[in-house]
Design an enzyme around this catalytic site. Structure first.
Site, short mmCIF file in Angstrom:
data_model
loop_
_atom_site.label_atom_id
_atom_site.label_comp_id
_atom_site.label_asym_id
_atom_site.label_seq_id
_atom_site.Cartn_x
_atom_site.Cartn_y
_atom_site.Cartn_z
N CYS A 112 9.86 -0.56 24.97
CA CYS A 112 11.11 -0.32 25.70
C CYS A 112 12.18 0.19 24.76
CB CYS A 112 11.58 -1.60 26.39
SG CYS A 112 13.11 -1.40 27.34
N CYS A 159 15.74 -1.02 25.39
CA CYS A 159 15.93 -2.42 25.00
C CYS A 159 16.11 -2.55 23.49
CB CYS A 159 14.73 -3.27 25.42
SG CYS A 159 14.26 -3.14 27.15
N ASP A 160 15.32 -1.81 22.71
CA ASP A 160 15.17 -2.10 21.29
C ASP A 160 15.65 -1.02 20.34
OD1 ASP A 160 13.99 -4.48 22.07
OD2 ASP A 160 11.95 -3.70 21.95
#
Length: 332
Positions: A139, A142-143
């Site tokens: 992701c 997300c990261d």
């Protein structure tokens, strides 16, 4: 087979942000929901380290801790949890009672919320599992911020890979898109955007052979293999983003609710209503675009409200009663 005599108002199948939020809202609406959360409760966030993009956590929070808080809050308002997997669903097509089977237990429900989530497809190469959350991610939104000024790779050739690379390029010093073929499945506009981004490079035709850790135990190197001649190439990277698609966990409801060509549950417009009355779906099981914890939680709220309105507007038949499968079989 033992059976639950009570007919449940709402049974929520699955957990994660969608399932627990549905449970919270259904509990506060006095629906006394039953959550079949599964052995691996909490969804993909149980495999996530720092979560920094969920509102209300200015300092960030670890994924497992966040899911524990979601779970605790749902329980606080009366949600009941079964920490086992649903093994079978028998969904009514005419608005009757639905059947949820958990091991040796049969549960009848007036409404069902499906929130079984989706799993990212993996490469299945050495080092991938060991380095998950230690440099290997599924992701980018997300990261990506954890890889500021690092050299990174994105594995894949579709729109998701191009989107991930474009987003990642804002943080990483360099992004290399690794694809097994010279041609890309991505749309022309997405591919053009990537080609116009200075710190993104396209590397074909290569596949990942393995991921290797550095001295600190985190990802340090991706070993690639040329798909044409078998030669290898090593890239020193701090992050690797696998973008080869997701697989929705819809096997339990296949051939019952409407699914799209990729197996995601189809819902009606901006709601969580499926094509079956009293059956609702939320979270990554329906979402092949955003796949964020906050959007999953939002659809969990929607599913609980949709279920509440359904039960309000579709009162159960006072003459209706549930006949367990074993009793039906005994009666011939």
């Amino acid at each position: 087979m033992s059976n639950t005599k009570k007919v449940e108002n709402v049974v929520i199948v699955g957990s994660g942000p969608a399932g627990y939020t549905a449970a919270l809202y259904a509990s506060r609406a006095d629906l006394e929901p039953l959550v079949v959360e599964g052995f691996l409760w909490g969804g993909l966030l149980q495999q996530t380290t720092d979560v920094e993009n969920y509102p209300g956590y200015p300092e960030g929070i670890m994924g497992p801790e966040m899911m524990q808080q979601f779970r605790d809050q749902a329980e606080r308002f009366g949600a009941r949890l079964i920490t086992e997997d649903a093994t079978e669903l028998e969904l009514s097509r005419d608005g009757g009672l639905h059947r949820v089977v958990v091991g040796e237990r049969e549960i009848a429900a007036k409404a069902v919320v499906l929130s079984m989530g989706a799993e990212p497809k993996k490469l299945g190469v050495p080092g991938e599992e060991e380095l998950a959350a230690k440099g290997v991610s599924y992701c980018a939104t997300c990261d990506a911020a954890f890889f500021r000024d690092h050299e990174t790779i994105v594995v894949g050739g579709g729109d998701t890979a191009m989107e991930d690379a474009t987003f990642l390029s804002k943080f990483a010093s360099k992004v290399t898109i690794v694809h097994r073929r010279d041609e890309f499945r991505a749309s022309a506009i997405m591919l053009d955007r990537v080609r116009q981004t200075e710190n993104i490079e396209l590397l074909t035709p290569y596949v990942v052979q393995r991921f290797e850790p550095g001295e600190n135990g985190s990802l340090s190197r991706a070993v690639l293999e040329n798909a044409d001649d078998g030669s290898t190439r090593e890239l020193e990277v701090g992050g690797a983003f696998v973008a080869v698609g997701h697989r929705p966990n819809s096997d339990l409801v296949k051939d019952q609710v409407e699914l799209d060509e990729n197996g995601y549950v189809v819902v009606d417009g901006g709601s969580t209503r499926t094509n079956l009355p009293g059956v609702f779906a939320a979270g990554d099981l329906v979402d092949h675009t955003y796949r964020q914890a906050v959007t999953a939680a939002g659809t969990g709220c929607m599913a609980a409200l949709d279920a509440e309105w359904y039960l309000r507007d579709t009162p159960p038949d006072p003459e209706a009663h549930w006949v367990p499968r074993a009793a039906k079989a005994a009666a011939g």
